[in-house]
Design an enzyme around this catalytic site. Sequence first.
Site, PDB file in Angstrom:
ATOM      1  N   ASP A  15       0.729  -1.283  -0.199  1.00 35.35           N
ATOM      2  CA  ASP A  15      -0.122  -0.041  -0.039  1.00 35.35           C
ATOM      3  C   ASP A  15       1.073   1.170   0.000  1.00 35.35           C
ATOM      4  OD1 ASP A  15      -2.191  -1.780   0.200  1.00 35.35           O
ATOM      5  OD2 ASP A  15      -2.086  -1.759   2.386  1.00 35.35           O
ATOM      6  N   LYS A  18       1.608   2.059  -5.253  1.00 36.86           N
ATOM      7  CA  LYS A  18       2.496   1.363  -6.589  1.00 36.86           C
ATOM      8  C   LYS A  18       1.597   1.707  -7.551  1.00 36.86           C
ATOM      9  CE  LYS A  18       2.663  -2.449  -4.300  1.00 36.86           C
ATOM     10  NZ  LYS A  18       2.371  -2.078  -2.871  1.00 36.86           N
ATOM     11  N   GLY A  42      -4.162  -4.430  -4.300  1.00 36.07           N
ATOM     12  CA  GLY A  42      -5.127  -3.453  -4.769  1.00 36.07           C
ATOM     13  C   GLY A  42      -4.460  -2.216  -5.065  1.00 36.07           C
ATOM     14  N   HIS A  43      -4.297  -1.949  -6.343  1.00 38.70           N
ATOM     15  CA  HIS A  43      -3.278  -0.774  -6.971  1.00 38.70           C
ATOM     16  C   HIS A  43      -4.383   0.335  -7.405  1.00 38.70           C
ATOM     17  CE1 HIS A  43       0.447  -3.673  -7.220  1.00 38.70           C
ATOM     18  NE2 HIS A  43      -0.096  -3.433  -6.128  1.00 38.70           N
ATOM     19  N   GLN A 224       2.401  -6.038  -3.141  1.00 35.60           N
ATOM     20  CA  GLN A 224       2.767  -5.895  -1.591  1.00 35.60           C
ATOM     21  C   GLN A 224       4.035  -5.072  -1.432  1.00 35.60           C
ATOM     22  OE1 GLN A 224       1.975  -9.581  -3.388  1.00 35.60           O
ATOM     23  NE2 GLN A 224      -0.193  -8.507  -2.877  1.00 35.60           N
TER      24      GLN A 224
HETATM   25  P1  IMO Z   1      -0.808  -4.236  -2.341  1.00 31.09           P
HETATM   26  O1  IMO Z   1      -0.233  -4.814  -3.915  1.00 31.09           O
HETATM   27  C1  IMO Z   1      -0.983  -4.591   2.031  1.00 31.09           C
HETATM   28  C2  IMO Z   1      -1.090  -8.601   3.656  1.00 31.09           C
HETATM   29  C3  IMO Z   1      -2.500  -9.031   4.359  1.00 31.09           C
HETATM   30  C4  IMO Z   1      -1.642 -10.076   5.081  1.00 31.09           C
HETATM   31  C5  IMO Z   1      -0.497 -10.689   4.544  1.00 31.09           C
HETATM   32  C6  IMO Z   1      -0.882 -12.136   3.926  1.00 31.09           C
HETATM   33  O2  IMO Z   1      -2.031  -3.621  -2.364  1.00 31.09           O
HETATM   34  O3  IMO Z   1       0.211  -3.322  -1.605  1.00 31.09           O
HETATM   35  P2  IMO Z   1      -2.037 -12.929   1.681  1.00 31.09           P
HETATM   36  O4  IMO Z   1      -3.601 -12.516   1.220  1.00 31.09           O
HETATM   37  O5  IMO Z   1      -1.285 -12.144   0.814  1.00 31.09           O
HETATM   38  O6  IMO Z   1      -2.058 -14.256   2.097  1.00 31.09           O
HETATM   39  O7  IMO Z   1      -2.046 -11.989   3.103  1.00 31.09           O
HETATM   40  O8  IMO Z   1      -0.286  -9.850   3.732  1.00 31.09           O
HETATM   41  N1  IMO Z   1      -1.189  -8.178   2.310  1.00 31.09           N
HETATM   42  C7  IMO Z   1      -1.058  -6.801   1.880  1.00 31.09           C
HETATM   43  N2  IMO Z   1      -0.959  -5.926   2.440  1.00 31.09           N
HETATM   44  N3  IMO Z   1      -0.971  -4.322   0.523  1.00 31.09           N
HETATM   45  C8  IMO Z   1      -1.130  -5.562  -0.174  1.00 31.09           C
HETATM   46  O9  IMO Z   1      -0.937  -5.500  -1.732  1.00 31.09           O
HETATM   47  C9  IMO Z   1      -1.250  -6.641   0.235  1.00 31.09           C
HETATM   48  N4  IMO Z   1      -1.316  -8.070  -0.123  1.00 31.09           N
HETATM   49  C10 IMO Z   1      -1.424  -9.050   1.157  1.00 31.09           C
HETATM   50  O10 IMO Z   1      -3.055  -8.218   4.639  1.00 31.09           O
HETATM   51  O11 IMO Z   1      -1.383  -9.442   6.414  1.00 31.09           O
HETATM   52 MG    MG Z   2      -3.297  -2.138  -1.615  1.00 36.59          MG
END
Ligand code: IMO
Ligand code: MG
Length: 424
Positions: A15, A18, A42-43, A224
């Site tokens: 978050d 990106k 979620g971009h 992530q």
């Molecule tokens: P973007 O790309 C923030 C976190 C989840 C959880 C951990 C594992 O938007 O930055 P998962 O569903 O991957 O098995 O969850 O990772 N998590 C994220 N946190 N931004 C994301 O994606 C995330 N994708 C997974 O909240 O703690």
């Molecule tokens: Mg996100």
Amino acid sequence: MSKKLDVVLGLQWGDEGKGKIVDVLASRYPAVARFQGGPNAGHSLHFDGKSFVVRSIPSGIFREGSTNVIGNGVVLDPVTFKEECENILKTGIDPKGKLVISRKAHLILPTHRLLDAAYEAAAGKGKIGSTLKGIGPTYTDKISRHGLRVGDILSPDFRSLFAALKSRHLQLLNDLHFDFDPDKGEAEWMEAIEYLKQFKLVDCEFFVNGWLSEGKGMLAEGAQGSMLDVDYGSYPFVTSSSTTIGGVCTGLGVPPSRVGKVFGIFKAYCTRVGSGPFPTELNDETGETLRRVGHEFGAVTGRPRRCGWLDLVALKYAVMVDGVTDLIMMKSDCLDDFDTIKVCTSYKVGPEGKETNELPYDITAGIEPVYTEFKGWKKDLTGVRTESGLPQEFKDYVKFMEDYLGVPISIISLGPDREATIER
Ligand code: IMO
Ligand code: MG
């Protein structure tokens, strides 16, 4: 002449912004590729007064003439993918002509999602706080060599391959005593598989290397963040993929020698969703203020994000692991109203409180962050579009971070819109 593959990586817990930055940079690259993660991402993008969220599709999709690649390192949920495509179609852009998908990307089945929920339920207090999109179970099947891949959808045996994997999952779900409907979402999923067949399926290692050899540029978009990496993140509170630089090579089939710039993106403060350690977390009014000013609620799950001060110890670690060449700082405008701004510059660890600026093996407990304080600039930065318009206090703050991290901050973002971006 052959071109390099440039990369954008999140350096914190996801978050970082990106989506916005890839959308801004995408005007310079004829292609954008995702190499890991799936619909847990979620971009968010904002332009022409509108907002969009993409999940598995690269954030370059909205740029005219762009090619977008879903690499083999991605896990693809055909249902979410179809929904995303339909939303993009509503904007007048047809994703079909602009998207290629690796045959080697793994498929997320409806039962992978059930397993995600079942494992989380069984973990009780130790749960990861997963987005419940089936990410972990899908990567588990990939590594344990049971997975279904996008290329399999064209096999005459696809239905039986699906049935075999499903029955394996049902066994696991029974063992976990999880209450579920075994056929939930299956019809919709099969429909989405038919939809997926209309897209161009490729061996992305040939596609990407060929593209670069033809002298065309490409930008790889991480999902992530480095602190959620399966190896370097705060294990086990991580996601199940390699979010750091190595994931680019394995997730697209490119050798390290082809990687060019590595843009590392971070927010001027920290957030985290889900469970797991977060040394600079603020469980007070300041944390609340950051959440409110920064609209820190999940783009995928709507969950309130945990907020805290910028952690330079963790950030320097990510810069090292990723080999960041250019830093991009997001959302410093959210600090406009603070009298004092803090950044964590070292940790005190262990019973003796030994000071260190190296990220320790275990950051779950016993860490006391040591802060350096800065005088706030107390000025609205959201309309500033040039370096000269930035207040001196802000420039001092940026200079401090560049010195600490040893990498220049080449882009400063001061708002969600494409236009609110200063390049230095
Ligand atoms: P973007 O790309 C923030 C976190 C989840 C959880 C951990 C594992 O938007 O930055 P998962 O569903 O991957 O098995 O969850 O990772 N998590 C994220 N946190 N931004 C994301 O994606 C995330 N994708 C997974 O909240 O703690
Ligand atoms: Mg996100």
